[in-house]
Write an enzyme that holds these catalytic residues in place. Sequence first.
Site, PDB file in Angstrom:
ATOM      1  N   ASP A   1      -6.687  22.087  -7.338  1.00 49.59           N
ATOM      2  CA  ASP A   1      -5.701  21.755  -6.404  1.00 49.59           C
ATOM      3  C   ASP A   1      -5.993  19.929  -6.338  1.00 49.59           C
ATOM      4  OD1 ASP A   1      -4.131  21.133  -4.309  1.00 49.59           O
ATOM      5  OD2 ASP A   1      -5.042  22.307  -2.777  1.00 49.59           O
TER       6      ASP A   1
HETATM    7  C1  BGC Z   1      -2.047  21.321  -1.629  1.00 58.98           C
HETATM    8  C2  BGC Z   1      -1.468  22.272  -2.642  1.00 58.98           C
HETATM    9  C3  BGC Z   1      -0.133  21.485  -3.172  1.00 58.98           C
HETATM   10  C4  BGC Z   1      -0.473  20.416  -4.111  1.00 58.98           C
HETATM   11  C5  BGC Z   1       0.482  19.943  -4.839  1.00 58.98           C
HETATM   12  C6  BGC Z   1      -2.053  19.812  -2.246  1.00 58.98           C
HETATM   13  O1  BGC Z   1      -2.331  18.840  -1.298  1.00 58.98           O
HETATM   14  O2  BGC Z   1      -3.248  21.602  -1.042  1.00 58.98           O
HETATM   15  O3  BGC Z   1      -1.144  23.568  -1.794  1.00 58.98           O
HETATM   16  O4  BGC Z   1       0.170  22.770  -4.182  1.00 58.98           O
HETATM   17  O5  BGC Z   1      -0.984  19.666  -2.969  1.00 58.98           O
HETATM   18  O6  BGC Z   1       1.587  19.324  -4.105  1.00 58.98           O
END
Ligand code: BGC
Length: 767
Positions: free
Chosen positions: A279
Site C-alpha cells: 500500500d
Molecule cells: C490506500 C489504497 C489505495 C492507495 C493508492 C492508499 O492510501 O490505502 O487503498 O489503493 O492509497 O491510492
Amino acid sequence: MIMNIRKCFAPTFILLTAMLYAQEKPVPQLGKNSIKEVVAGMTLDEKLLFLKGIGMAVSNGENGPVAGSIDGKVIGAAGSTEAILRLGIPAMIVADGPAGLRIEPVKKGNKLNYPTAFPVGTSLASTWNAQLVNAVGKAMGNEVLEFGIDVILAPGINIQRNLLCGRNFEYYSEDPVIAGTIASAFINGVQSNNVGTSIKHFAANNQETSRNSIDAVVSQRALREIYLRGFEIAIKNANPWTVMSSYNKINGTYTSENYDLLTTILRKEWGYQGMVMTDWYSGKNYAEQVKAGNDLLMPGRKQESKKIEEALENKKLTVEEIDRNIERILSTILKTPSFKKYPYNNNPDFAKNQNTAKLAAEEAMVLLKNNGNALPFHSKKIALLGNASYDTFVGGTGSGEVHSAYTVSFFEGFENAGFQIDADLAKRYQSFIEKEKSARPKRLGILETIKPVEEMPIDGSELQKLAKESDAALITLGRNAGEGSDRDLNQDYKISEKEISLIKNTIAVFHQQNKKVVIALNIDALIDVTQLENLADAILITWLPGQEAGTALAEIVSGKVSPSGKLTQTIPLKYEDVPSSSTFPGTPVERPQKTIYNDGIYVGYRYYSTFKKPVAYEFGYGLSYSVFKIDNIKTNNSTFSKELKVTVDVKNTGKMSGKEVVQLYISAPGKSIEKPIIELKNYSKTENLKPGKSQKIEFKLNASDLASFDTDRLSWIVEPGTYSINIGNSSKNIEQSTSFTVEKEIIVEKVNDVLNPKETFVEIKQK
Ligand code: BGC
C-alpha cells in the site's frame, strides 16, 4: 567511491553502464526474450529502480513525476512501474479504486470523458448477486482498458469487524464467504477485459485509526477462518493479477514485511503466482519488504532503492531475491494492455456501464421495515425532505473517490421519474446546502471526509402545507466516510437531534392526515436505526449508490423494482453489543498502537447468534415487496463423502415480481472444535420471479466449506458427527432444515505454524 559517483551522476551512470552492456551483447527485450533473460539484461541500478514504483509527488519532489506524466497518459492515476524502454519494458499504470476509476477526466474531441461512479463495495455485496457484481466488474474493467490503465486497485475486502471502521464502505461484509465470493465475481469480471485487479488490503486492515502503525493482535484461528479466508477464496477462484499488502502489523510484524504472510501462506499454501505491491508508503523496512515477497514498493521513493542496495551490500538481501520479485513484476507487465500497446480510446461504453451501475444500486438497497406497505408509493405526489435528498452522497472519500461526469441526486431521480416535488422546497434546500458548504474551509485533500450539512429546519406550517399537497413523505438521512479516519460513534453512528426532530415533526403532521413517512438511509455504513424504530413507516437503506443514485431509488420507491438487497453486516441493538467494541480502535486510547482481537472467530452474526444476543436487524436480512416461500429441501446423500448437493425450491407467493436471496447456513457438531452456532456457507439469488413462479436452487458443499481451523494440530479439520443445513432468507429466518453425517474425521489440509501472536490474550469463548 563508486557510491559517490552514483550519488552525483546517477542518470549518467545508468546510461553508461547500459551502453557498455549494450556493446557486449544484444539487449534482451521483454516479450521476445524470456523473463529470466530480461532480468539478466538489467543493470543493478535498473533493478533497484524497478523494484519501486513512481507516481506520487511528495513535498520535497524526491520521487519523481506525478502519475499522469507517465507516457503522458492517465492524469490522476495512483502510480505506475518504471519503464525501461531499452529492454522493451513499458510502465504499468495502476489506478484506484473499488467504486470506479479515480482519475481525472480525459479530453476526447471537445468533451471531457469521466469514469463511471459505481455503487460502493458494501452496496455491491448487499446485492448478494455474484452475477451482477461480475457485470459491474466487466463494466469497470472496460473503463480500465479504454482509459489506458493496466490494473485497478480494487477490490477492498477487509472484514467489517467493527461498525466504526472508516473504510467499511469500501469493504463487503463481516463474513468471509460473502467477501471472498463477491470479490471473486468482481475480479473475474474486471479481468475478463485482460486488465488486472489488486485485491486489498492483505490483511487484517480493519481500522483507520493509526493505520500506518497499528498492530492487529489476533489468534491464528481467527486469522485463518475470518481475516484471511475471504482472500483465500478470491485468490483461489479468481486469481487477481496483483495483491496489495496492508498498512498495519499482524502480531508484531508489518504485513508488507511479513514473509510468512506474503510467501508462506499466499504463495506456498495458496499457490498464488501473481505480484504483490505495498500500500502507498507502507511499512518501514524496505529490504524486509523485498525479502518477504512484496514485489513492488509503491508509490516509490528514492530512499527505498538506496536501502535495498545497502541490504544487498550487507548481505541482508540476495540478488536472487530481488530477481525473483522483478520476474513477478515483469510477468504481470507482460499481460498488460500497455505492453500489448492496446489502442485505448478514452471512450468506454458509458451508456452500458451507467446502466450496470444503476442495476447494482437498485439490487443493493435493503428494505428494513415496511409497515402497512408504506412502499412502494402509489402516488407521485411526495414531500421530499432531508438534505441528502438534494445533495445525495454517491460514494465515499479518499482513494475510493470517483470523479464522475454527473450524479443523479434523489431529487433529480424522482423528478425524472415524474414525481411531483415541491419546487420551492427544492430550491430552499439547494440554496441552504450551498450556503452551508461555501462557509466551510477549503477541503484539505482527498483524505478529508465530506461530512453532511446539518439538517435544514422546516417549520410546522411548512410541513402542514407539504402534507396537504402530498400523499406521503420521504426523508433522507445522509452519512459519508472515507480513508484515513474511523467513524465517530456520536457524530456518525448516532442519529442527531436535528435529524430526529425533523422526522418527529414530519411524522406528527403526516400521520394526522393518514399519510405515510418513509426514511431513506443514504449511508456509507450502518447507523443506529434503533433510534428510528417508532419514527417511520418504512426504512430503506440506499447505501452510497454511485452516480445513478436517484434513478435507482426512483425505480424502487415507485415499485418498478422490488427491493432485494440483504444486510452483509448485522445491525446490533447498541454499539456496545459489538464484540470488538471494548478493544476498538486499540490502546493506548490517546494514540492506539495495538488492537487485541478479543472477539476471535466471533465476528458479527457468529457472535450474536452463538451468544444469543438480540439484534436490531440480523445478518442476511432484507424485505421485499413480495413474499417468497422456500420449500422442498433435498440432499443427494445423508452422509458426506467428497461433495454434498442440496436443493430447495423458491416460490414467489406474493403479488409482485421480485428476487429472493436463499442463504445456506451450517451448524456443525462443535464437539472437538468450538464452533459458532451457524455459519454461512453458500447463497444464491433467484432470477426475477413473477408472482406464482418458482425456481430450483442447487448448492454444493465440499470438505473445505465444512472445515474449521484446529490451532493445536495446525490443520483444517472436518470433525465427525451430525451437521445441520439451515436454509432461509436471513440468518434468523430459517425456513428449511435437514442434516447429514460425517462418519470419519477429514483432514482437509495441514498448514504452517505461522503468524502466531506473541502474547497471550483473552478471546471470547463458549466454554
Ligand atoms: C490506500 C489504497 C489505495 C492507495 C493508492 C492508499 O492510501 O490505502 O487503498 O489503493 O492509497 O491510492
